[in-house]
Design a protein around this motif. Structure first.
Motif, mmCIF file in Angstrom:
data_model
loop_
_atom_site.group_PDB
_atom_site.id
_atom_site.type_symbol
_atom_site.label_atom_id
_atom_site.label_comp_id
_atom_site.label_asym_id
_atom_site.label_seq_id
_atom_site.Cartn_x
_atom_site.Cartn_y
_atom_site.Cartn_z
ATOM 1 N N ALA A 61 -48.212 58.573 69.798
ATOM 2 C CA ALA A 61 -47.269 57.453 69.775
ATOM 3 C C ALA A 61 -45.952 57.819 70.446
ATOM 4 O O ALA A 61 -45.361 57.007 71.176
ATOM 5 C CB ALA A 61 -47.021 57.010 68.335
ATOM 6 N N LEU B 127 -50.153 48.269 74.871
ATOM 7 C CA LEU B 127 -50.973 49.453 74.619
ATOM 8 C C LEU B 127 -52.343 48.978 74.170
ATOM 9 O O LEU B 127 -52.455 48.173 73.246
ATOM 10 C CB LEU B 127 -50.363 50.331 73.531
ATOM 11 N N THR C 198 -48.127 53.841 67.195
ATOM 12 C CA THR C 198 -47.323 53.418 68.345
ATOM 13 C C THR C 198 -46.516 52.176 67.998
ATOM 14 O O THR C 198 -45.331 52.069 68.354
ATOM 15 C CB THR C 198 -48.218 53.167 69.565
ATOM 16 N N ALA D 90 -46.522 57.655 74.091
ATOM 17 C CA ALA D 90 -46.687 56.266 74.522
ATOM 18 C C ALA D 90 -45.343 55.573 74.682
ATOM 19 O O ALA D 90 -45.086 54.896 75.692
ATOM 20 C CB ALA D 90 -47.560 55.512 73.523
ATOM 21 N N VAL D 91 -44.460 55.741 73.720
ATOM 22 C CA VAL D 91 -43.154 55.088 73.789
ATOM 23 C C VAL D 91 -42.324 55.686 74.918
ATOM 24 O O VAL D 91 -41.584 54.966 75.604
ATOM 25 C CB VAL D 91 -42.434 55.176 72.431
#
Length: 241
Positions: free
Chosen positions: A215, A84, A25, A218-219
């Motif tokens: 990842a 995160l 991430t 997440a972004v």
């Protein structure tokens, strides 16, 4: 067509950022123009990750230590945009052999981490930023010898409650199935390759989920400012089997 990086000028803090989902991430956030601050327990691995990514700064501490977590966020020099926080592996033991102190720690560590990050990070987060946590999907089916079901059930409603309490900071949860990370390798040992082969054969996506998949999600959650209070599953269809 070229596009502007989606996190340009923003700062992303990754707790557990020296390996696995956290490291990937951080890498993706850097690719989208963010500065990253990495925190983890292992100083050597942390410094290696920071050197690779060009991290803004690092901090080596145990995120389950509430005082250390508070000190870390209080010590940040300026505002941040996203956090995160990953979690460690689950505790497995049959009831007859279960260490109740270890079980107690396992049951509270994820909720307390979420509460601690929410309390100490939210004053530093710019409006519209997000606190993002990593949970799991595996405990949704009860199994003997594990506390995962209890922990899995607790995190989505806690996410929703925190999203209301600390708004306009956003709070979201990623619930991952099996992800091929160093933590998975540690937990499975010699059984790792057999598990990979099983998932390649059975999952609807025909491959194993990797940390780069998580990842990417997440972004996206960081950049989509309409998302808060929700749980996002990523398991390659594992729950359907």
């Amino acid at each position: 067509m070229e596009r502007e990086p989606e996190l340009l000028g923003q700062t992303v803090v990754v707790i557990g950022g020296s390996a696995g989902i956290g490291l990937e991430t951080a890498r993706r956030a850097r690719a989208e123009g963010a500065d990253v601050i990495l925190a983890a327990r292992n100083p050597e691995r942390l410094e290696h990750a920071a050197s690779e990514l060009g991290a803004l700064s690092t901090a080596a501490f145990d995120a389950n230590d509430t005082a250390a977590l508070e000190g870390f966020f209080e010590g940040l020099p300026g505002p941040i945009d996203h956090v995160l926080a990953t979690g460690g592996g689950p505790y497995y033991a049959p009831l007859a052999d279960m260490d109740f102190e270890e079980a107690r720690r396992d049951l509270v560590k994820h909720p307390l981490l979420m509460l601690g990050v929410a309390r100490y990070a939210s004053p530093k987060v710019r409006p519209g930023g997000t606190l993002l946590f990593i949970g799991g999907t595996g405990g949704r089916k009860a199994a003997a010898g594990t506390l995962i079901s209890a922990g899995t059930a607790a995190l989505p409603p806690l996410t929703a409650a925190l999203a209301l309490e600390i708004a306009p900071v956003r709070v979201n949860l990623i619930a991952a199935g099996f992800v091929d990370t160093p933590l998975s390798a540690t937990l499975l040992g010699d059984a790792l390759e057999a598990r990979r082969e099983e998932l390649r054969a059975k999952l609807p996506i025909g491959r194993v989920v990797g940390p780069e998949d998580v990842a990417a999600l997440a972004v996206h959650i960081m950049t989509n400012t309409a998302l808060t209070g929700a749980t996002y599953d990523i398991d390659g269809g594992q729950q359907l089997l």
